[in-house]
Design an enzyme around this catalytic site. Structure first.
Site, mmCIF file in Angstrom:
data_model
loop_
_atom_site.group_PDB
_atom_site.id
_atom_site.type_symbol
_atom_site.label_atom_id
_atom_site.label_comp_id
_atom_site.label_asym_id
_atom_site.label_seq_id
_atom_site.Cartn_x
_atom_site.Cartn_y
_atom_site.Cartn_z
ATOM 1 N N ASP A 160 7.440 -92.256 77.532
ATOM 2 C CA ASP A 160 7.310 -91.064 78.741
ATOM 3 C C ASP A 160 5.999 -89.937 79.270
ATOM 4 O O ASP A 160 5.934 -89.306 79.247
ATOM 5 C CB ASP A 160 8.350 -89.824 76.892
ATOM 6 C CG ASP A 160 9.947 -89.705 77.970
ATOM 7 O OD1 ASP A 160 10.674 -90.801 78.507
ATOM 8 O OD2 ASP A 160 10.264 -89.526 76.443
ATOM 9 N N LYS A 209 12.435 -81.047 74.314
ATOM 10 C CA LYS A 209 13.987 -81.465 74.713
ATOM 11 C C LYS A 209 14.138 -82.513 74.205
ATOM 12 O O LYS A 209 15.582 -81.823 74.286
ATOM 13 C CB LYS A 209 13.623 -81.651 76.074
ATOM 14 C CG LYS A 209 14.607 -82.624 77.034
ATOM 15 C CD LYS A 209 14.112 -82.777 78.084
ATOM 16 C CE LYS A 209 13.971 -84.259 78.609
ATOM 17 N NZ LYS A 209 15.218 -85.435 78.783
ATOM 18 N N ASN A 210 14.009 -83.969 73.959
ATOM 19 C CA ASN A 210 14.535 -84.594 73.162
ATOM 20 C C ASN A 210 14.972 -84.819 72.054
ATOM 21 O O ASN A 210 15.368 -85.669 71.234
ATOM 22 C CB ASN A 210 13.843 -85.973 73.119
ATOM 23 C CG ASN A 210 13.419 -86.767 74.804
ATOM 24 O OD1 ASN A 210 14.468 -86.583 75.742
ATOM 25 N ND2 ASN A 210 12.750 -87.448 75.177
ATOM 26 N N ARG A 258 20.659 -97.282 83.241
ATOM 27 C CA ARG A 258 19.910 -96.382 81.745
ATOM 28 C C ARG A 258 22.031 -96.984 81.455
ATOM 29 O O ARG A 258 23.306 -96.344 81.150
ATOM 30 C CB ARG A 258 20.674 -95.249 82.049
ATOM 31 C CG ARG A 258 20.071 -94.519 81.337
ATOM 32 C CD ARG A 258 18.872 -93.929 81.077
ATOM 33 N NE ARG A 258 17.839 -93.516 80.387
ATOM 34 C CZ ARG A 258 17.912 -92.453 80.435
ATOM 35 N NH1 ARG A 258 17.527 -91.657 81.728
ATOM 36 N NH2 ARG A 258 16.099 -92.027 79.410
ATOM 37 N N ARG A 277 13.767 -79.687 84.024
ATOM 38 C CA ARG A 277 13.788 -80.120 82.881
ATOM 39 C C ARG A 277 13.637 -80.793 81.493
ATOM 40 O O ARG A 277 14.321 -80.107 80.580
ATOM 41 C CB ARG A 277 14.608 -81.499 83.110
ATOM 42 C CG ARG A 277 15.520 -81.992 84.145
ATOM 43 C CD ARG A 277 15.945 -82.807 85.086
ATOM 44 N NE ARG A 277 16.058 -83.934 83.340
ATOM 45 C CZ ARG A 277 15.823 -85.455 83.407
ATOM 46 N NH1 ARG A 277 15.913 -85.612 84.671
ATOM 47 N NH2 ARG A 277 16.222 -85.580 82.133
ATOM 48 N N CYS A 293 19.768 -93.701 86.874
ATOM 49 C CA CYS A 293 19.266 -92.658 87.202
ATOM 50 C C CYS A 293 17.524 -93.233 87.618
ATOM 51 O O CYS A 293 17.620 -94.080 87.968
ATOM 52 C CB CYS A 293 18.975 -91.632 85.622
ATOM 53 S SG CYS A 293 17.530 -92.876 84.669
HETATM 54 C C1 UD1 Z 1 15.334 -91.723 75.386
HETATM 55 C C2 UD1 Z 1 14.259 -91.005 75.497
HETATM 56 C C3 UD1 Z 1 13.888 -90.632 76.804
HETATM 57 C C4 UD1 Z 1 12.569 -91.509 76.691
HETATM 58 C C5 UD1 Z 1 13.005 -92.866 75.655
HETATM 59 C C6 UD1 Z 1 12.475 -94.246 74.954
HETATM 60 C C7 UD1 Z 1 16.250 -88.785 75.742
HETATM 61 C C8 UD1 Z 1 17.642 -87.730 75.504
HETATM 62 N N1 UD1 Z 1 15.929 -89.308 76.008
HETATM 63 O O1 UD1 Z 1 16.244 -92.051 76.605
HETATM 64 O O2 UD1 Z 1 12.891 -89.969 76.916
HETATM 65 O O3 UD1 Z 1 12.087 -92.463 77.765
HETATM 66 O O4 UD1 Z 1 14.156 -92.546 74.244
HETATM 67 O O5 UD1 Z 1 11.776 -93.672 74.654
HETATM 68 O O6 UD1 Z 1 15.864 -88.544 74.611
HETATM 69 N N2 UD1 Z 1 19.109 -99.725 76.865
HETATM 70 C C9 UD1 Z 1 19.920 -100.458 76.541
HETATM 71 N N3 UD1 Z 1 21.880 -100.674 76.566
HETATM 72 C C10 UD1 Z 1 21.557 -99.759 75.736
HETATM 73 C C11 UD1 Z 1 20.665 -98.769 75.773
HETATM 74 C C12 UD1 Z 1 19.439 -98.641 76.080
HETATM 75 O O7 UD1 Z 1 19.752 -101.670 77.383
HETATM 76 O O8 UD1 Z 1 22.930 -99.855 75.131
HETATM 77 C C13 UD1 Z 1 17.875 -100.267 77.730
HETATM 78 C C14 UD1 Z 1 17.567 -98.932 78.164
HETATM 79 O O9 UD1 Z 1 18.221 -99.354 79.526
HETATM 80 C C15 UD1 Z 1 16.336 -98.875 78.451
HETATM 81 C C16 UD1 Z 1 15.513 -98.871 77.209
HETATM 82 O O10 UD1 Z 1 16.801 -99.496 76.253
HETATM 83 O O11 UD1 Z 1 15.567 -100.334 78.570
HETATM 84 C C17 UD1 Z 1 15.326 -97.617 75.972
HETATM 85 O O12 UD1 Z 1 16.373 -97.173 76.257
HETATM 86 P P1 UD1 Z 1 16.905 -96.373 74.875
HETATM 87 O O13 UD1 Z 1 15.927 -95.669 73.717
HETATM 88 O O14 UD1 Z 1 17.778 -95.725 74.405
HETATM 89 O O15 UD1 Z 1 16.591 -94.608 75.400
HETATM 90 P P2 UD1 Z 1 16.701 -93.165 75.941
HETATM 91 O O16 UD1 Z 1 18.313 -93.055 74.328
HETATM 92 O O17 UD1 Z 1 18.616 -93.216 76.683
#
Ligand code: UD1
Length: 419
Positions: free
Chosen positions: A306, A22-23, A121, A398, A116
């Site tokens: 995850d 999925k990711n 997020r 999902r 979420c």
């Molecule tokens: C992706 C995955 C999700 C997985 C996560 C971490 C997808 C669709 N989802 O989510 O399944 O759990 O990686 O491996 O691929 N953060 C900030 N600011 C930002 C962006 C992120 O503070 O601009 C923080 C987030 O709140 C979180 C951490 O960074 O605490 C990790 O987030 P991130 O690596 O961005 O995860 P996703 O891309 O949302």
């Protein structure tokens, strides 16, 4: 409303095949926006999030057709640059369309993804990087209005945390920007490498992916290609956990071992025999499970957040005390209360959960609160005495293709009930 009803304590045996990730499928579908003409994505999983991504592509004016395991995207009719609010709400990771739409059309309007089920997020890193690359971004009334004026330019971006989504958005915006972009402290997850390989097959020039610094040399335009989505490493972890909690012997097919190197040792510590060979992994969990050393979730190549919930379900029956520290998300222990309903002995406070292994789990009515937490309840149900009923399974759908069919095919008793 649908539920999963699980009759537990059945031994599993045989082979389970892991579907596409999925990711990876989601950013790849977003990346199709950048490729002119037709792109064919193979091994594309049949998941509600993937269907949501296809609906976004249709809203933008693309043709998006599923043909069996493949999704065929044609971007010739791409004209719209806004993603409707209901689709943004349906799938918060749709933020990854931002970089792709900006790269292709120079404009993008979408609603702010907000919080979420895992907690806040934020997308501050995505926005700061795109601004640095030349995008004007207005945040008003919950909407992001973005315009690149004369185009995006390459930049040096240093991320304060290796965010997966931010790394993907920057790569997507940078592939057709003027000049070279460098991302330092980039996420190293295998899904980032899958995205980079896909984009390179479309004509992009990306190097360093899978390492700390990713280099993206902007090119004029991208064309379509044929590409297979990588296997889902979290589904593999889920199947391993199901094998462990049921004391079974199973083989998991279509696994990329390099993607699960941080996960396999946890099952070995539990006392399982784990034999990887080629694209398969065999697990034998006939011996009683033992507690493990502290598991700390970390960015790749560390233990993935995850996989935390599904592995915790196996640990509920491991003799001794195990500790899990969740370092990535603020609110990722919501499955704990549901596991406790099933007889697990877990105390969670802040980012730490302490799991004291119990002899037995008992079936109970439980509620999925998020995707992987929901899968953890199915895993626990397979290892529990009696009947477990999991509701709110839309979360599970999902990320898992027909989870009841998969487990039933190896001897689990899992049924989907329509109310
Ligand atoms: C992706 C995955 C999700 C997985 C996560 C971490 C997808 C669709 N989802 O989510 O399944 O759990 O990686 O491996 O691929 N953060 C900030 N600011 C930002 C962006 C992120 O503070 O601009 C923080 C987030 O709140 C979180 C951490 O960074 O605490 C990790 O987030 P991130 O690596 O961005 O995860 P996703 O891309 O949302």
């Amino acid at each position: 409303m649908q539920r999963l009803v699980i009759e537990g304590e059945k031994k599993l045996s045989g082979e389970l095949c892991v579907h596409g990730a999925k990711n990876s499928a989601l950013p790849l579908l977003a990346a199709c926006v950048l490729a002119r003409g037709e792109t064919v994505l193979g091994n594309c999983p049949k998941l509600s999030d993937v269907y949501a991504a296809c609906r976004i592509l249709s809203c933008l004016g693309c043709k998006c057709v599923r043909e069996g395991e493949k999704v065929v995207v044609n971007t010739d009719g791409l004209t719209h640059f806004d993603v409707p609010d209901e689709l943004m709400r349906e799938m918060r990771s749709s933020i990854v369309f931002l970089g792709a739409i900006l790269g292709r059309l120079g404009k993008c309007r979408l609603s702010f993804p907000g919080g979420c089920e895992l907690g806040p997020r934020p997308i501050d890193m995505h926005i700061a990087a795109l601004r640095k690359m030349g995008a004007a971004i207005k945040e008003e009334h919950g909407t992001l209005d973005c315009d690149v004026g004369n185009g995006l330019h390459g930049e040096k971006i240093v991320l304060s945390f290796p965010s997966v989504g931010a790394t993907e958005n920057i790569i997507l915006a940078a592939v057709t920007a003027k000049g070279t972009t460098v991302i330092h402290n980039a996420a190293r997850e295998p899904e980032i490498s899958d995205l980079a390989r896909f984009l390179n097959s479309c004509g992009a020039r990306i190097s360093g992916y899978g390492e700390n610094s990713v280099y993206i040399e902007g090119v004029e335009r991208l064309g379509g290609c044929e590409y297979d989505v990588m296997p889902d490493r979290i589904v593999a972890a889920t199947y391993l956990s199901a094998g462990a909690v049921t004391g079974s012997e199973i083989t998991i097919k279509n696994v990329r071992l390099s993607d699960i190197e941080a996960i396999v040792p946890v099952f070995e510590q539990m006392g399982c025999i784990v034999c990887p060979y080629s694209d398969r992994i065999y697990i034998n969990a006939k011996k009683p499970l033992k507690a493990v050393r502290t598991i700390r979730t970390m960015p790749f190549p560390g233990f993935p957040t995850d996989a935390q919930a599904v592995v915790m379900s196996a640990l509920t029956k491991a003799k001794g005390t195990s500790i899990v520290v969740e370092n990535i998300f603020q609110n990722r222990f919501r499955h704990v209360d549901e596991l406790v309903r099933m007889g697990a002995d877990i105390k969670a406070e802040g980012k730490v959960a302490v799991i004291d292994g119990v002899r037995r789990l008992y079936g109970a009515p439980v509620r999925a609160t998020d995707l992987r937490g929901g899968a953890a309840l199915v895993v626990a149900g397979l290892g529990a005495e009696g009947t477990t009923e999991v509701c709110d399974i839309k979360y599970i759908d999902r990320g898992y293709e027909n989870i009841e069919k998969a487990f039933s095919s190896v001897g689990g008793a899992v049924k989907r009930i329509q109310e």
